[in-house]
Write an enzyme that holds these catalytic residues in place. Structure first.
Site, PDB file in Angstrom:
ATOM      1  N   HIS A 132       1.671   2.133  -3.518  1.00 47.61           N
ATOM      2  CA  HIS A 132       0.591   2.885  -4.170  1.00 47.61           C
ATOM      3  C   HIS A 132       0.661   4.371  -3.783  1.00 47.61           C
ATOM      4  CE1 HIS A 132      -1.206  -0.519  -6.003  1.00 47.61           C
ATOM      5  NE2 HIS A 132      -1.741  -1.045  -4.921  1.00 47.61           N
ATOM      6  N   GLU A 180       0.828  -1.217   0.000  1.00 48.63           N
ATOM      7  CA  GLU A 180       0.000   0.000   0.000  1.00 48.63           C
ATOM      8  C   GLU A 180       0.862   1.267   0.000  1.00 48.63           C
ATOM      9  OE1 GLU A 180      -2.884  -0.587  -0.778  1.00 48.63           O
ATOM     10  OE2 GLU A 180      -2.983  -2.706  -0.221  1.00 48.63           O
TER      11      GLU A 180
END
Length: 229
Positions: free
Chosen positions: A135, A132
């Site tokens: 991202h 994550e």
């Protein structure tokens, strides 16, 4: 010699035994469900679920805090994000329950989601955090448009490849056994699955097409790492 206190002592013992028996009886009822009203069953179920959820949240937050302080790759990503203009802290990682389709998530508006009920180990939590964070790095560094299927696909390829999500031991756990380009196959599969969860990219065959088109260039882009971790 009989004393005046003995009858009282016997009464206290009897009362204590009765309380123990009642606790045992109620415990047995809750375990088996026999003898409980529907209201009592629902209350017990809710209490049990809340206890499990609280435990999972505490465990998730404990792992998160330790990884933020001690994990070399998480610390590296924190530094890389700060250099990219997106400094983040513990408060940006939220431990919450999720369905069985994911172990984490990223939202530009809400930060990073850690699925407290989906982690089977601290290593799994670490891979998810890095996935994550990749991202977020792409969002900050490359100004990703998450409504653009090609942008989203590229970030999914990079996150799956660089986070540890596709290391061989993780693939074995998922039931995938292969040796020839196993890493690449995993990255493609994981990127397609993630892209299909984007409503804008969920048309039949679209996720496969887009991932295939961006795969080579995005797979070879290992920033902020020098090579695949």
């Amino acid at each position: 010699m009989v004393t005046a206190e003995q009858p009282n002592d016997l009464e206290q013992i009897k009362e204590t035994d009765q309380k123990k028996f009642e606790r045992w009886r109620k415990s047995l009822m809750y375990i088996t469900g026999i003898g409980l009203t529907e209201k009592e069953k629902n209350e017990y179920k809710l209490k049990s679920e809340n206890n499990v959820e609280e435990y999972q949240c505490r465990k998730c937050e404990k792992w998160r805090d330790k990884l933020l302080k001690r994990s070399p790759i998480v610390i590296f990503m924190l530094k890389s994000l700060e250099e990219a203009g997106c400094k983040i802290e513990k408060k940006h990682f939220k431990c919450l329950p999720c369905d069985n389709t994911r172990s984490g998530g990223f939202s530009p508006a809400h930060g990073i989601l850690l699925c407290q009920n989906r982690f089977f180990s601290k290593g799994h939590a670490e891979d998810t955090m890095v996935h994550e964070m990749m991202h977020l790095y792409d969002h900050c560094r490359f100004k990703v448009d998450w409504n653009n299927c090609y942008h989203h696909a590229c970030s999914e390829v990079r996150a799956a490849s660089l986070s540890g999500d596709c290391r061989w031991t993780r693939e074995i756990r998922r039931g995938f056994f292969g040796f020839t380009k196993q890493h690449q196959a995993c990255v493609k599969r994981r990127a397609i699955l993630s892209l299909q969860n984007n409503a804008l990219c969920s048309a039949p065959g679209l996720a496969e097409k887009v991932v295939s088109e961006v795969f080579e260039s995005c797979f070879n882009d290992t920033r902020p790492f020098d090579e695949i971790y």
